[in-house]
Design an enzyme around this catalytic site. Sequence first.
Site, mmCIF file in Angstrom:
data_model
loop_
_atom_site.group_PDB
_atom_site.id
_atom_site.type_symbol
_atom_site.label_atom_id
_atom_site.label_comp_id
_atom_site.label_asym_id
_atom_site.label_seq_id
_atom_site.Cartn_x
_atom_site.Cartn_y
_atom_site.Cartn_z
ATOM 1 N N ALA A 1 62.391 96.824 178.147
ATOM 2 C CA ALA A 1 63.668 97.537 178.058
ATOM 3 C C ALA A 1 63.606 98.341 176.761
ATOM 4 C CB ALA A 1 64.838 96.570 178.050
ATOM 5 N N THR A 2 63.199 99.589 176.882
ATOM 6 C CA THR A 2 62.932 100.385 175.671
ATOM 7 C C THR A 2 64.190 100.649 174.864
ATOM 8 O OG1 THR A 2 63.147 102.396 177.004
ATOM 9 C CG2 THR A 2 60.937 101.517 176.691
ATOM 10 N N CYS A 3 65.353 100.605 175.534
ATOM 11 C CA CYS A 3 66.580 100.842 174.791
ATOM 12 C C CYS A 3 66.851 99.731 173.791
ATOM 13 C CB CYS A 3 67.760 100.994 175.739
ATOM 14 S SG CYS A 3 67.999 99.561 176.810
ATOM 15 N N MET A 4 66.270 98.535 174.033
ATOM 16 C CA MET A 4 66.444 97.405 173.108
ATOM 17 C C MET A 4 65.136 97.005 172.449
ATOM 18 S SD MET A 4 69.053 95.009 175.281
ATOM 19 C CE MET A 4 67.949 94.899 176.681
#
Length: 1029
Positions: A995-998
């Site tokens: 999850a690249t956003c996190m």
Amino acid sequence: MYFSGDASSKKRVDLGGRSARERDREVLLEKARLQRQQRQWLRQQNSAALLIQKFYRGRKAVENERSKLRKEFLVTYGPRCEKVNRHCFGPESDFLRLLLFFFRGSSDVDLTTLINSSRLLLKFSRESCDLVCLFSGDEYSKMRAVADYRVERYVYCCLQAVHHNRDLFEHQSVSANMPLMVLLDVLSLLLSHELPWCGRVVHFLTLKKGFSLFRDILLVRKDQMRIPGTLPDESSLEHVIYLVSSQIGLSPSIFAQIDPRWSFSTQILSIPFLWKKFPYLKKVFQNAAVRKYYLNQMALYLNSRTDVLPVNTPHELPGYACLLGNLLEASGIILSAAKCDSDLAIEFTVIITHLLGALPSAMVAEKEVLDQVEDALTVDEEYVEAEISADLKRQITSSIDSRFLQNLVNALFGATTGTNNQSSDMSAKEVSAVGAVCSFLHVAFTVLPLEQVMTGLAYRTELVHVLWSFIKRCHGKDAWPTFSDVITTFPSETPGWLIPLAIFCPVYKHILMIVDNEELYEQEKPLPLNDICYLVAILKEVLWQLLWVVPVNASSLQKPLVSGQINIFSVDVVNEKVVVAASELMTQLRDWNSRRPFASAADFNACQATDDSFIAQAIMTGNSRALDILKRAPFLVPFNSRVKLFTSQLLAARQRNADQFMFSRNQFRIRRDRIFEDAFNQLSHLSEKDLRGLIRIVFINELGVEEAGVDGGGIFKDFMENVIREAFDIQYGLFKETADHLLYPNPGSALVREQHLQFFHFLGTLLGKAMFEGILVDLPFALFFLSKLKQKHNYLNDLPSLDPELYRHLLFLKHYQGNISELELYFVIVNNEYGEQKEEELIPGGRNKQVTNENVIMFIHLVANHRLNFQIRQQSLHFLRGFQQLIKKEWIEMFSEDEIQLLISGSLEVLDVDDLRANTQYAGGYHPDHECILAFWEVLKSFSLEHKKKFLKFVTGCSRGPLLGFKHLEPKLCIRRSAASTATEEDLNRLPTSATCMNLLKLPPYKSKEQMRTKLMYAINAEAGFDLS
């Protein structure tokens, strides 16, 4: 005012307490005083009237006597002197006694008599060849007083006659038989240096303000006083003035008390364009004694600040400027003869410095050095600057050419030029010479075209070697001289190191702009590399001293410059110029060092600015001195410290925008296969405020379906990397690659994309947004293009990165020993873009201007400028405008070009797995010592650099880590177990997801390193967008 009903008169009361009697006494005293003054004035009036009457009667009697004697003279000697013989000029005759008594220059009869007597005198002198016997008889020693007296009066009468009738030179044709020419010939005859009375006669003329009369004669508009057909020879008037002026220099003790206001240097040398009209007067400076006398005289009255120059001059031709122009034009004689007399050269330099400093500071348009400090100077707003004649400006500026500068340096330093003076001792003469040349150049840099002076100093003189030797020895001994003792233009409190550096820095900086790589690194010209390292150490000390220890008082430097005179010798002005020049020189040296190191990067940092407290002062307290250093000399602060400040500035800007746009969000649908077109069409119209706010992306895959995942920042980072990769691809046509695969704008982009300038603006915005959000992108730019982000100009030494072959050809021309004109080169360049050839002129009329040995350097730099600056100017300008929508100019100016590349793309070094491991968090049952985690780090360490970058992109959305290390990654990388405590076989066969956003990696608990390697490699190479998440 109104009747009160009481007819009786009221008693008047003096509120001052005085009685009526007392008031009457004061009135009486005042009346008596006025009467006394009137009587005194009448007595003075009567006395003055008596004096006037007495004077008039006396003058009337004298005139009557003159008239009587004139009649007797004409009867005795004839109206045309036909009764005069050679004995009439002797001491026993009354001929000269009578003539000298009644002569008046305003009388036509007297003028005719004087001219006729002069013709006879010339005739008798040719016959006997013995002028002394002609005037004194056989025994000159006995009759010397009478003979000298008559000669000096006769000479003065001739000069008066020429002066009174000088307008005839304008209205009559000049010929040998012209009456006034006869008088000039007699003056030449009687003022010969071989005659015993010459000194006394010249002394008498100077007492009678003879040079003032000569000046009026010379200023007659008809300047061709030279007889036609004799142009190669000097005129009679020139010869007379030469005889008088040179006699003064040969016998200086006799003329010590002469008023300088009426001297040759003030009256004659201040005539506009003197040598153009009377070139043979330059002979005055050929004699060493005469030259020394007049330079001494000028130095004395200029140092005393006495205004001795003529005041009745046109406002556009001020005396000091005309004197300067004439001295500069005569400098070839003065300085060439002064090679063995540095004292004379020092005196000459001091004189022209005083005169040049009196010129208006805006005499010429190009004042590059003064422009750096003009906002900080205080001047008198009521001062109205006199406009100097364009011809006079041209005379002054053209005289200070490369030959003049070469002669000046050679005359001042003699045998020391061209060699490195290794002696540690500095003589008083050397200190004076350094002070004189620095004072002169300090003024010249202010009022003259800077490029002209700098080029002359760089190519023709050894000034850099001389000043560097002086600075190096003074710094080594920690003993700097006080120049105010020898150069009075500088205040006494001026530090000794300030003045030489104010000249050395800009001159050496100019040389570095025109030197090539071979000269600097291989031949070690103009300075050895070891000396350059020493220079860096000195400049660090100087800049720290001026910017931190004793910064310029900002409150006194707030008033903008207006038209008028400024005190360019004040300490604050010189400090400011040294800061600007030293900072620019250090920047250039650092640029050279980044291309091919001769020192470590830390050598450019000031040791006082290396600790965290310095940058904390700039960030937390807003210390003005710390901010000034970061603005004006950022190289003094280590790169990491500046990155911290830059990061804090970005964070503060993002926080301000987050507060303003808390509930607003721009969301865009972007097709992956049309990523750049969709991005340009949707994002290019956003305002600056919207660009600084949150932007969220929804990707549409090839099937027209929205990709899974909610953009918490990771999808946007992925979008930025992909759109930038496509837009900056050379196949798209907006950018090209150098031989080293570095990107720069395509000069022919207009042939490829019709909207190319709008695209460049958008690309600048994209790069600015990436930096604003802290996203690193893999874009290797050419340094000469990155310099445009700092609005810098590129020079010849930047050309190898763009066109190495062209650079080699230009160096061939630079060092060509033959006749370059034989190569048939012209000031044109041929551009070849996509098979379309176009010839462009480098300068107006370049097609007809041939390249020669004299202008080849200009040609070389014009070619380099065309390729490095001119061809990409429009593309760079639009790119910069877009970039500065998000990144302020002052933020980026703290960094050099190679440092900006690091800000854009991060370090090119090997990805530090240990640093990533030290800044990683764990969840779902994992901990640092878990066997799966230990295996994971071992597998990751074994990856190649390319696969490590792919892993980082898979987890964070960006293939490069934070510039200051992974401790600055927000949020921290987290590895979470993606299976229950009792993992099934199906769980172990699953791929890792993210999850690249996190910055979250979901890692199954694989049983072996081989399995972990296989699954990781498959996942990071799948490039399946966010469908795997």
